[in-house]
Design a protein around this motif. Sequence first.
Motif, mmCIF file in Angstrom:
data_model
loop_
_atom_site.group_PDB
_atom_site.id
_atom_site.type_symbol
_atom_site.label_atom_id
_atom_site.label_comp_id
_atom_site.label_asym_id
_atom_site.label_seq_id
_atom_site.Cartn_x
_atom_site.Cartn_y
_atom_site.Cartn_z
ATOM 1 N N GLN A 53 0.720 -1.349 -0.013
ATOM 2 C CA GLN A 53 -0.035 -0.280 -0.239
ATOM 3 C C GLN A 53 0.621 1.477 0.079
ATOM 4 N N ALA A 54 1.760 1.464 0.825
ATOM 5 C CA ALA A 54 2.383 2.049 0.508
ATOM 6 C C ALA A 54 3.691 2.219 -0.690
ATOM 7 N N LEU A 55 3.699 1.443 -1.280
ATOM 8 C CA LEU A 55 3.871 1.811 -2.508
ATOM 9 C C LEU A 55 3.098 1.896 -3.433
ATOM 10 N N GLN A 56 2.017 1.708 -3.203
ATOM 11 C CA GLN A 56 1.173 2.357 -4.403
ATOM 12 C C GLN A 56 0.980 3.890 -4.483
ATOM 13 N N GLN A 57 1.146 4.468 -2.986
ATOM 14 C CA GLN A 57 1.402 5.777 -2.735
ATOM 15 C C GLN A 57 2.250 6.112 -3.298
ATOM 16 N N LEU A 58 3.388 5.905 -2.708
ATOM 17 C CA LEU A 58 4.291 6.825 -3.394
ATOM 18 C C LEU A 58 4.353 6.487 -5.145
ATOM 19 N N LEU A 59 3.944 5.399 -5.293
ATOM 20 C CA LEU A 59 3.057 5.124 -7.145
ATOM 21 C C LEU A 59 2.716 6.540 -7.965
ATOM 22 N N GLN A 60 1.232 6.845 -7.174
ATOM 23 C CA GLN A 60 0.573 7.050 -7.353
ATOM 24 C C GLN A 60 0.792 8.851 -6.869
ATOM 25 N N SER A 61 2.011 9.084 -6.369
ATOM 26 C CA SER A 61 2.072 11.164 -6.096
ATOM 27 C C SER A 61 3.556 10.554 -7.491
ATOM 28 N N GLY A 62 3.887 10.301 -7.591
ATOM 29 C CA GLY A 62 5.487 9.900 -8.851
ATOM 30 C C GLY A 62 6.506 10.584 -8.199
ATOM 31 N N ALA A 63 6.345 9.638 -7.044
ATOM 32 C CA ALA A 63 7.619 10.058 -6.216
ATOM 33 C C ALA A 63 8.753 9.231 -7.013
ATOM 34 N N PRO A 64 9.769 9.732 -7.470
ATOM 35 C CA PRO A 64 10.495 8.412 -7.785
ATOM 36 C C PRO A 64 11.167 7.534 -6.700
ATOM 37 N N GLU A 65 11.393 7.860 -6.012
ATOM 38 C CA GLU A 65 11.528 6.451 -4.833
ATOM 39 C C GLU A 65 10.517 5.077 -5.124
ATOM 40 N N GLY A 66 9.518 5.546 -5.465
ATOM 41 C CA GLY A 66 8.536 4.564 -5.877
ATOM 42 C C GLY A 66 8.913 3.731 -6.838
ATOM 43 N N PHE A 67 9.248 4.041 -8.433
ATOM 44 C CA PHE A 67 9.598 3.325 -9.061
ATOM 45 C C PHE A 67 10.578 2.710 -8.770
ATOM 46 N N ALA A 68 11.677 3.210 -7.613
ATOM 47 C CA ALA A 68 12.644 2.635 -7.408
ATOM 48 C C ALA A 68 12.287 1.833 -7.336
ATOM 49 N N LEU A 69 11.769 1.513 -5.921
ATOM 50 C CA LEU A 69 11.212 0.512 -5.482
ATOM 51 C C LEU A 69 10.152 -0.640 -5.758
ATOM 52 N N ALA A 70 9.783 0.183 -7.124
ATOM 53 C CA ALA A 70 9.048 -0.788 -7.719
ATOM 54 C C ALA A 70 9.705 -1.657 -8.803
ATOM 55 N N ALA A 71 11.069 -1.340 -8.790
ATOM 56 C CA ALA A 71 11.637 -1.559 -10.023
ATOM 57 C C ALA A 71 12.795 -2.449 -9.327
ATOM 58 N N ALA A 72 12.742 -2.363 -7.992
ATOM 59 C CA ALA A 72 13.174 -3.501 -6.792
ATOM 60 C C ALA A 72 12.720 -4.813 -7.208
ATOM 61 N N ALA A 73 11.352 -4.699 -6.789
ATOM 62 C CA ALA A 73 10.651 -5.504 -6.435
ATOM 63 C C ALA A 73 10.084 -6.510 -7.896
ATOM 64 N N VAL A 74 10.090 -5.441 -9.153
ATOM 65 C CA VAL A 74 10.182 -6.474 -10.431
ATOM 66 C C VAL A 74 11.678 -7.587 -10.585
ATOM 67 N N GLU A 75 12.508 -6.211 -10.699
ATOM 68 C CA GLU A 75 13.927 -7.173 -10.473
ATOM 69 C C GLU A 75 13.709 -8.696 -9.524
ATOM 70 N N ARG A 76 13.412 -8.794 -8.766
ATOM 71 C CA ARG A 76 14.088 -9.487 -7.667
ATOM 72 C C ARG A 76 12.237 -10.292 -7.750
ATOM 73 N N ASP A 77 11.438 -10.124 -8.962
ATOM 74 C CA ASP A 77 10.443 -11.111 -9.524
ATOM 75 C C ASP A 77 9.416 -11.883 -7.913
ATOM 76 N N ASP A 78 8.900 -10.916 -7.591
ATOM 77 C CA ASP A 78 7.913 -10.507 -6.402
ATOM 78 C C ASP A 78 6.350 -10.879 -6.702
ATOM 79 N N ALA A 79 6.342 -11.455 -6.670
ATOM 80 C CA ALA A 79 4.765 -11.944 -7.247
ATOM 81 C C ALA A 79 3.831 -11.180 -6.195
ATOM 82 N N ASP A 80 4.080 -11.376 -4.844
ATOM 83 C CA ASP A 80 2.973 -10.063 -4.005
ATOM 84 C C ASP A 80 3.057 -8.750 -4.745
#
Length: 124
Positions: free
Chosen positions: A7-34
């Motif tokens: 939920q925190a990551l969703q909020q960061l992405l919705q706000s357009g914060a660069p940290e949100g994209f960095a955290l999202a990229a890390a999740a995708v890179e580590r194949d974190d399905a959840d």
Amino acid sequence: PAQVRGQALQQLLQSGAPEGFALAAAAVERDDADATRNIAWALAQHGGAAGHQLLARAVASTDPQVRAAGAQAMANLGGPPATDVLVGLVRDPDSQVRSAALAALGQVGSAQAADAVLGAMPVT
């Protein structure tokens, strides 16, 4: 804790914060399905070109759950690039991914999407 992080990551992405994209990229890179399932919608809704790139990486994952989550989110992007990715996923070896791709193509609703859905139907 995982739901709160999502939920925190969703909020960061919705706000357009660069940290949100960095955290999202890390999740995708580590194949974190959840995490990918939790953020895929936000990427599709608020991610722009960067979100599209992350979703394209998600659908290339080795984890079928991550690919399926990426496919579901691609429906929200629409347009030819998303449709092209979804058409490719119709031939995925995993049935969950194929199902997600077909459902997403149904939401896209373009002629190309309809052709892909009809082409995936067995001929009797």
